[in-house]
Design an enzyme around this catalytic site. Structure first.
Site, mmCIF file in Angstrom:
data_model
loop_
_atom_site.group_PDB
_atom_site.id
_atom_site.type_symbol
_atom_site.label_atom_id
_atom_site.label_comp_id
_atom_site.label_asym_id
_atom_site.label_seq_id
_atom_site.Cartn_x
_atom_site.Cartn_y
_atom_site.Cartn_z
ATOM 1 C CG ASP A 26 -1.568 -1.206 1.606
ATOM 2 O OD1 ASP A 26 -1.511 -2.150 0.818
ATOM 3 O OD2 ASP A 26 -2.184 -1.244 2.680
HETATM 4 C C1 FRU Z 1 -3.896 -3.743 2.666
HETATM 5 C C2 FRU Z 1 -3.277 -4.120 4.003
HETATM 6 C C3 FRU Z 1 -3.697 -3.164 5.095
HETATM 7 C C4 FRU Z 1 -2.587 -3.272 6.103
HETATM 8 C C5 FRU Z 1 -1.379 -3.460 5.213
HETATM 9 C C6 FRU Z 1 -0.361 -4.418 5.750
HETATM 10 O O1 FRU Z 1 -3.150 -4.228 1.593
HETATM 11 O O2 FRU Z 1 -3.579 -5.450 4.351
HETATM 12 O O3 FRU Z 1 -4.963 -3.452 5.655
HETATM 13 O O4 FRU Z 1 -2.481 -2.138 6.902
HETATM 14 O O5 FRU Z 1 -1.860 -3.968 3.974
HETATM 15 O O6 FRU Z 1 0.754 -4.477 4.903
#
Ligand code: FRU
Length: 471
Positions: A26
Site C-alpha cells: 500500500d
Molecule cells: C492492505 C493491508 C492493510 C494493512 C497493510 C499491511 O493491503 O492489508 O490493511 O495495513 O496492507 O501491509
C-alpha cells in the site's frame, strides 16, 4: 541506508514509482509538505514478499521523478508495532507533519502516532503508543486497522477500517482534540457482506465536489471500490458505488490534497505473476501513476493522469482523421516500444470493436488485446496471450463504459513494461500487469474488427509518445 536500484529488467516499470528492490504494497502517508510530495509505502526491505512491514519513503518535487529516502518507520522491538508498521495516513497537525499508522503486536492492531521534523526526513514515534488501547467494546469486529484523518474546527477525526461479523465491512469514527486522546463516536458507514465484503481495509474518506467519497479495499473482494454520498451527523450515507479500477491489479488506493488543492490518488499495483517469480526478480509491487480525482457531472469519481506526466513525453507520432475499416492496415506497424503513452479519440464507430494490441511479438505468440465494444459499452483487456509463461495471470478484465450517442471514445493508455494503465473517457480506468517473455514483444496494433465484416470507425486523432524513464 538507501539500497541501490535493481538494474533494468524487461518487466520492471521505468516511469512508475517502485522501491529500489524488494517488496512494496500500500501507498501510505501521502502528503505534499513544504513543496515536496512524500510517498511512503508498505515495504519489506529484505525480500520480494510480504513480511515484516516497514514504511519505505520517497520524495518528489514534480510527482514524476522520485528520490529514494531511507526507510522512515521500522518496527520497534517490545513495542506496539514490534510485529509490523502497517498502513496509515499523514496530515498537518498545527504545522507538524504527523502520521497515524497501525502498529501490530501479535494479534493486536492498534493506532499509533509519529511526527516528522520540518523537512520530513526523520520520523519519530510517539512514546505513548498505541493512542487507542483497544477497539470499541460491544462490537464483534473482524479487524481494526488503517486510517483516514481530517479536521473539523477544533476536532480531529479519523475513520478506521473494520467489519462487523455477520453484517459487513464498516468504518469506525473517532475524534480527538489533541490527536492523542481519542473517543469513539460510532459507526461511520456499514456495508452488507454480500455486496461489499466482510472487512474494509484502507478506508480513505474525503470531500469531492459537493459530495463525500469513501474509498475502500474490501476483503475478500480483492478490488478497491468507492462510494459517493452524503455525510451528516457523523454518518456517511452512500448514494452511488463503483470500482476504483476495473483491472485486477489496483488495491489499497490512497489520496491526498496537494498544495494546489488537487485531490491526487495513488494505488498499489499488485503483481500478476507467481510469488516465486517475484522473489527471483528481486522486486514486487509498483505504484500506479498519480491520478487527479474530480467529481463528474454523472456523480461518479473521474480519474485522469496528472498533467505533470507530460514532461516525460519524448518522440511523438500523430495521425489525424483516419477511417479505420475491418481488414485495414495497422496504423502502429512501426511502433516498437514497451514504454509509451497513447492517446486516441474515436468518433462514430458502428458494427465494430476497436482494438489496440500492445506488447506484441512479431509472430503474434504474445500480445495483449485492449478492446472497446461500443454496442455493449464494454472496455476489456485480454491477457490470455500476454505471455508464454504459463505462471502469469490470464484473466479477462472488463469494465463498463457506456457512451452517449454523440460522445467520442477517448482512450489514454500507458504501457510501462509489465504495467498497462488505461484511462477511458476519464471515468473508466483499467490497470493490469503483463509479463511477455520475448525481447521482441514490442509491437503494437490499432484497428477495428467486426463479426459482420463491414464495421467502420473514424479516428479523429491519435498521438503516441515514447516516454522517458524516471531514474
Ligand atoms: C492492505 C493491508 C492493510 C494493512 C497493510 C499491511 O493491503 O492489508 O490493511 O495495513 O496492507 O501491509
Amino acid at each position: 541506508m538507501i539500497l541501490d536500484r535493481l538494474p533494468r529488467d524487461g518487466q520492471r516499470p521505468q516511469y512508475h514509482y517502485l522501491p529500489p528492490r524488494h517488496w512494496m504494497n500500500d501507498p501510505n502517508g501521502l502528503i505534499h509538505w513544504r513543496g515536496e510530495y512524500h510517498f511512503f509505502y508498505q515495504h519489506h526491505p529484505y525480500g520480494a514478499y510480504w513480511a515484516n512491514m516497514h514504511w519505505g519513503h520517497a520524495v518528489s518535487k514534480d510527482l514524476v521523478h522520485w528520490q529514494d529516502l531511507p526507510i522512515a518507520l521500522y518496527p520497534t522491538p517490545d513495542s506496539a508495532d514490534q510485529d509490523g508498521v502497517y498502513s496509515g495516513y499523514a496530515f498537518n497537525h498545527n504545522g507538524t507533519p504527523t502520521i497515524l499508522y497501525t502498529g501490530v503486536r501479535s494479534h493486536a492492531q492498534l493506532p499509533c502516532l509519529a511526527t516528522g521534523d520540518d523537512t520530513l526526513r526523520t520520523v519519530t514515534k510517539y512514546e505513548g503508543n498505541p493512542v487507542i488501547p483497544a477497539p470499541p467494546a460491544g462490537l464483534d469486529l473482524l479487524g481494526f486497522r488503517d486510517h483516514s484523518v481530517w479536521q473539523e474546527g477544533e476536532w480531529w477525526y479519523q475513520v478506521i477500517g473494520s467489519g462487523i461479523r455477520g453484517v459487513g465491512g464498516a468504518t469506525l469514527l473517532y475524534r480527538s482534540r489533541n490527536i492523542v486522546d481519542w473517543e469513539y463516536v460510532g459507526l461511520h458507514c456499514v456495508g452488507s457482506s454480500l455486496e461489499t465484503g466482510t472487512m474494509w481495509e484502507c478506508p480513505d474518506f474525503f470531500p469531492l465536489g459537493d459530495k463525500y467519497v469513501l474509498v475502500l479495499s474490501p476483503i475478500p473482494l480483492g478490488k478497491a471500490i468507492y462510494f459517493v454520498g452524503r455525510y451528516a451527523n457523523h454518518v456517511f450515507t452512500p448514494e452511488k458505488q463503483w470500482t476504483v479500477d476495473n483491472g485486477n491489479s489496483v488495491y489499497a488506493p490512497l489520496s491526498f490534497v496537494d498544495e494546489n488543492g488537487r485531490r491526487i490518488l495513488f494505488s498499489w499495483l499488485r503483481e500478476g505473476r507467481s510469488g516465486e517469480a517475484q522473489i527471483k526478480a528481486g522486486w514486487s509491487g509498483v505504484a500506479s501513476l498519480p491520478r487527479l480525482l474530480t467529481l463528474g457531472e454523472d456523480g461518479f469519481v473521474h480519474q485522469e493522469p496528472v498533467p505533470e506526466l507530460q514532461t516525460l513525453r519524448g518522440k511523438q507520432k500523430t495521425w489525424e482523421d483516419v477511417e479505420l475499416a475491418v481488414g485495414g492496415e495497422n496504423l502502429l506497424a512501426s511502433t516498437s516500444s514497451s514504454t509509451f503513452e497513447l492517446l486516441a479519440e474515436f468518433d462514430a464507430h458502428v458494427n465494430c470493436i476497436i482494438q489496440l494490441k500492445v506488447r506484441c511479438s512479431p509472430d503474434g505468440d504474445e500480445e495483449t488485446i485492449i478492446s472497446y465494444n461500443g454496442d455493449y459499452g464494454e472496455l476489456s483487456v485480454r491477457c490470455a496471450e500476454s505471455s508464454l509463461d504459463p505462471a502469469q495471470h490470464r484473466e479477462l478484465q472488463r469494465g463498463m463504459l457506456p457512451l452517449a450517442a454523440d460522445e467520442p471514445l477517448r482512450l489514454h493508455v500507458f504501457v510501462d513494461n509489465s504495467v498497462i494503465e488505461i484511462f477511458a473517457n476519464g471515468r473508466t480506468v483499467l490497470t493490469t500487469r503483463v509479463y511477455p517473455t520475448r525481447a521482441d514483444s514490442m509491437g503494437a496494433w490499432l484497428g477495428v474488427v467486426s463479426q459482420w465484416g463491414n464495421g467502420r470507425c473514424h479516428l479523429k486523432r491519435l498521438d503516441v509518445w515514447e516516454l522517458a524513464g524516471i531514474w
